[in-house]
Design a protein around this motif. Structure first.
Motif, short mmCIF file in Angstrom:
data_model
loop_
_atom_site.label_atom_id
_atom_site.label_comp_id
_atom_site.label_asym_id
_atom_site.label_seq_id
_atom_site.Cartn_x
_atom_site.Cartn_y
_atom_site.Cartn_z
N ASP A 157 0.45 -1.24 0.62
CA ASP A 157 0.18 0.12 -0.09
C ASP A 157 1.04 1.13 -0.18
O ASP A 157 0.73 1.90 0.84
CB ASP A 157 -0.92 0.53 1.31
N ALA A 158 1.32 1.49 -0.71
CA ALA A 158 2.66 2.48 -1.42
C ALA A 158 1.95 3.75 -0.63
O ALA A 158 2.84 4.48 0.16
CB ALA A 158 2.53 2.89 -3.11
N GLU A 159 0.89 4.56 -0.81
CA GLU A 159 0.56 5.68 0.37
C GLU A 159 0.53 6.08 1.40
O GLU A 159 0.41 6.33 2.42
CB GLU A 159 -1.05 6.61 -0.52
N ARG A 160 0.11 4.19 2.10
CA ARG A 160 0.53 4.43 3.45
C ARG A 160 1.69 4.72 3.76
O ARG A 160 1.97 4.38 5.40
CB ARG A 160 -0.50 2.96 3.65
N LEU A 161 2.10 2.90 2.87
CA LEU A 161 3.47 2.87 3.57
C LEU A 161 4.12 4.27 3.69
O LEU A 161 5.33 4.50 4.51
CB LEU A 161 4.00 2.16 2.14
N ARG A 162 4.50 5.37 3.10
CA ARG A 162 4.73 6.40 2.77
C ARG A 162 4.39 7.74 4.13
O ARG A 162 5.32 8.03 4.89
CB ARG A 162 4.30 6.97 1.94
N CYS A 163 3.04 7.14 4.74
CA CYS A 163 2.99 8.21 5.90
C CYS A 163 3.05 7.21 7.15
O CYS A 163 3.92 7.93 7.95
CB CYS A 163 0.96 7.88 5.80
N GLU A 164 3.41 5.80 7.32
CA GLU A 164 3.42 5.53 8.52
C GLU A 164 5.35 5.63 8.29
O GLU A 164 6.17 5.57 9.22
CB GLU A 164 3.70 3.83 8.01
N LEU A 165 5.88 5.74 7.34
CA LEU A 165 7.62 5.57 7.57
C LEU A 165 8.13 6.80 7.76
O LEU A 165 8.79 7.71 8.22
CB LEU A 165 7.71 5.26 6.45
N ALA A 166 6.80 7.89 7.33
CA ALA A 166 6.81 9.77 7.25
C ALA A 166 6.64 9.60 9.16
O ALA A 166 7.64 10.73 9.60
CB ALA A 166 6.14 10.79 6.69
N ALA A 167 6.57 9.20 9.78
CA ALA A 167 6.57 9.02 10.92
C ALA A 167 6.73 8.22 11.49
O ALA A 167 7.70 8.96 12.27
CB ALA A 167 4.15 8.17 11.93
N ALA A 168 7.33 7.47 11.23
CA ALA A 168 8.90 6.14 11.73
C ALA A 168 10.16 8.07 12.33
O ALA A 168 11.13 7.63 13.13
CB ALA A 168 9.30 5.52 11.50
N VAL A 169 10.21 7.80 11.12
CA VAL A 169 10.80 9.37 10.47
C VAL A 169 10.51 10.66 11.98
O VAL A 169 11.72 10.85 11.83
CB VAL A 169 11.14 9.78 9.24
N ARG A 170 10.00 11.06 11.88
CA ARG A 170 9.74 11.32 12.96
C ARG A 170 10.59 11.98 14.42
O ARG A 170 10.80 12.12 15.19
CB ARG A 170 7.97 12.57 13.06
N GLN A 171 9.82 10.24 15.03
CA GLN A 171 10.58 9.39 15.93
C GLN A 171 12.15 8.96 15.74
O GLN A 171 12.12 9.34 16.56
CB GLN A 171 9.63 8.14 16.16
N CYS A 172 12.76 9.16 14.71
CA CYS A 172 13.58 8.67 14.99
C CYS A 172 14.40 10.30 15.00
O CYS A 172 15.63 10.72 15.68
CB CYS A 172 14.32 8.53 13.18
N ILE A 173 13.81 11.35 14.24
CA ILE A 173 14.16 12.80 14.51
C ILE A 173 14.00 12.85 15.93
O ILE A 173 15.01 13.90 17.20
CB ILE A 173 13.75 13.60 13.65
N GLU A 174 13.40 12.57 16.82
CA GLU A 174 13.09 12.79 18.14
C GLU A 174 13.97 12.24 19.02
O GLU A 174 14.60 12.00 20.03
CB GLU A 174 11.27 12.42 18.60
N ASP A 175 14.55 11.24 18.55
CA ASP A 175 15.75 9.97 18.52
C ASP A 175 16.69 11.25 19.17
O ASP A 175 17.59 10.41 19.55
CB ASP A 175 15.54 8.61 18.46
N GLY A 176 17.31 11.98 18.49
CA GLY A 176 18.05 12.77 18.31
C GLY A 176 19.19 12.52 17.24
O GLY A 176 19.69 13.36 16.34
N ALA A 177 18.44 11.58 15.62
CA ALA A 177 19.26 11.52 14.61
C ALA A 177 19.30 13.29 13.82
O ALA A 177 17.87 13.74 13.34
CB ALA A 177 18.38 10.49 13.82
#
Length: 225
Positions: A157-177
Motif C-alpha cells: 500500500d504505497a500511500e499508507r507506507l509513505r505515511c507510516e514511514l514518515a511517522a517513523a522518521v519523525r520518531q527517529c528525529i525525536e531520538d536525536g537523529a
C-alpha cells in the motif's frame, strides 16, 4: 562462462521479481549512465525478508549468485537491509561488493552525524544494530523506529507506507537523529519520495550503494567492511 560488457550486478535477496525491477530502476536513475546495471533475483527466499531467520537463510543464495557472476561483472550490490552474504563476498571476490545497509550507514554518518533507521521490520532490529556495530558506527546510531502492523501488507500500500514511514522518521528525529535511513530495499520508492519531505537528510539506501560503488570502482577498492 561467457564474458559480457562491464556491468554492476544488483542482487535482490528477496524473491520478488517486481521488487527487483523497482530496485534496478532506482539504481539506474541514480547511476545516470555512470554504471551499467543488471539484476538477479533470489528464488529461495520469501518475497520480502522480514526477520533475522529469513535474512540469515538468504545469504547462501546471495553468495551463490555473487560467486557465479560472469567475467563482465565489475561490482556487486546486495539490496536487502542487513547485507546478507556481503562479508563473505567481500572476502572471496576481486570486485567491489556493497550492501545497501552498509552503504546507507556510511552515507548517513558522514561528518559524524547521528543517524537512525525508519523501517517496517521490527524483527530485524538486532541485525540492523549489529551491522552498525560491525561498521564501527554504533556510537552514532540512535536506533530503529518501525511502522505498526504487517510489513508485507504495508509494503503493498504505497500511500499508507509513505505515511507510516514518515511517522517513523519523525520518531527517529525525536531520538536525536540528524539523518534518517529508510531501511529496506523493497522500500526504495518510498525512500525516494521521503527524501524531499524533511529538512534533514533522508537516506535512500539503493542510491547510497550506487554512489559508493562508483567511488569504489574509480578507486579500485572493493574490500571495505
Amino acid at each position: 562462462m561467457q564474458a559480457s560488457s562491464p556491468h554492476v550486478l544488483l542482487i535482490n535477496p528477496n524473491s520478488s521479481e517486481a521488487t527487483t525491477g523497482m530496485m534496478l530502476a532506482i539504481a539506474r536513475r541514480k547511476a545516470d549512465g555512470r554504471l551499467r546495471l543488471e539484476a538477479a533475483t533470489a528464488t529461495r527466499s520469501p518475497s520480502m525478508i522480514v526477520n533475522e531467520t529469513q535474512l540469515t537463510a538468504s545469504a547462501s543464495q546471495v553468495i551463490e549468485i555473487g560467486r557465479a557472476q560472469d567475467a563482465g561483472c565489475i561490482g556487486i550490490i546486495v539490496s536487502a537491509y542487513g547485507d546478507p552474504g556481503v562479508v563473505h563476498l567481500k572476502e572471496n571476490l576481486q570486485v567491489p561488493v556493497m550492501g545497501i545497509c552498509e552503504a546507507s550507514m556510511i552515507d548517513a554518518s558522514q561528518g559524524g552525524r547521528k543517524f537512525g533507521v525508519a523501517t517496517v521490520t521490527p524483527d530485524l532490529a538486532e541485525a540492523i544494530a549489529a551491522r552498525a556495530a560491525s561498521l564501527g558506527l554504533q556510537h552514532l546510531y540512535t536506533g530503529i523506529r518501525c511502522t505498526p502492523g504487517d510489513p508485507v501488507k504495508l509494503a503493498d500500500d504505497a500511500e499508507r507506507l509513505r505515511c507510516e514511514l514518515a511517522a517513523a522518521v519523525r520518531q527517529c528525529i525525536e531520538d536525536g537523529a540528524e539523518a534518517v535511513i529508510i531501511g529496506g530495499g523493497p522500500l526504495g520508492e518510498a525512500a525516494e519520495y521521503l527524501r524531499t519531505q524533511f529538512d534533514i537528510p533522508i537516506i535512500a539506501p539503493i542510491g547510497s550503494a550506487v554512489d559508493l560503488m562508483i567511488a569504489a570502482i574509480e578507486n579500485g577498492n572493493g574490500h571495505r567492511n
